[in-house]
Design a protein around this motif. Structure first.
Motif, PDB file in Angstrom:
ATOM      1  N   GLU A  21      69.314  65.214 -46.009  1.00  0.00           N
ATOM      2  CA  GLU A  21      68.424  64.303 -45.291  1.00  0.00           C
ATOM      3  C   GLU A  21      68.285  64.743 -43.828  1.00  0.00           C
ATOM      4  OE1 GLU A  21      67.890  59.473 -44.740  1.00  0.00           O
ATOM      5  OE2 GLU A  21      69.778  60.268 -45.489  1.00  0.00           O
ATOM      6  N   TYR A  25      64.833  66.101 -41.974  1.00  0.00           N
ATOM      7  CA  TYR A  25      64.337  65.435 -40.770  1.00  0.00           C
ATOM      8  C   TYR A  25      64.284  66.391 -39.585  1.00  0.00           C
ATOM      9  CZ  TYR A  25      64.684  60.979 -43.229  1.00  0.00           C
ATOM     10  OH  TYR A  25      64.527  59.952 -44.115  1.00  0.00           O
ATOM     11  N   LEU A  30      62.015  65.565 -36.166  1.00  0.00           N
ATOM     12  CA  LEU A  30      62.433  64.216 -35.793  1.00  0.00           C
ATOM     13  C   LEU A  30      63.636  64.209 -34.864  1.00  0.00           C
ATOM     14  CD1 LEU A  30      61.977  62.468 -39.225  1.00  0.00           C
ATOM     15  CD2 LEU A  30      60.510  62.287 -37.229  1.00  0.00           C
ATOM     16  N   HIS A  44      57.515  62.086 -43.720  1.00  0.00           N
ATOM     17  CA  HIS A  44      58.701  61.373 -43.247  1.00  0.00           C
ATOM     18  C   HIS A  44      58.841  60.031 -43.953  1.00  0.00           C
ATOM     19  CE1 HIS A  44      60.548  58.405 -40.443  1.00  0.00           C
ATOM     20  NE2 HIS A  44      61.538  59.251 -40.614  1.00  0.00           N
ATOM     21  N   LYS A  48      61.927  59.070 -46.380  1.00  0.00           N
ATOM     22  CA  LYS A  48      62.771  57.924 -46.051  1.00  0.00           C
ATOM     23  C   LYS A  48      62.887  56.973 -47.243  1.00  0.00           C
ATOM     24  CE  LYS A  48      63.539  54.397 -42.649  1.00  0.00           C
ATOM     25  NZ  LYS A  48      63.390  53.952 -41.324  1.00  0.00           N
TER      26      LYS A  48
END
Length: 73
Positions: A21, A25, A30, A44, A48
């Motif tokens: 994860e 990201y 991010l 994104h 998520k």
């Protein structure tokens, strides 16, 4: 004993999922506070949601295993 091994493996899996994860990201940008494009923002959101569903499923499996462990005592 087998349930304990499965719980241990599940814990390791959860660590790997968190690493994946974070990797996803970071590649979306991010972690460096840049503005996401519409496509990246959509990716994104999807990631998520999918990770939340996966984590919920892993929690359900953990609960089920703990209940089985209690019943077997």
């Amino acid at each position: 004993m087998t349930i304990n091994r499965i719980l241990n493996d599940l814990k390791e899996l959860e660590v790997h999922v968190k690493n994946i994860e974070g990797y996803i990201y970071s590649h979306l940008g991010l972690l460096d506070d840049r503005t996401l494009s519409n496509k990246e923002n959509e990716t994104h959101k999807r990631c998520k949601i999918e990770f939340e569903l996966l984590n919920a499923r892993l929690t359900d499996i953990r609960i089920d295993l703990l209940q089985r462990k209690e019943r077997s005592k």
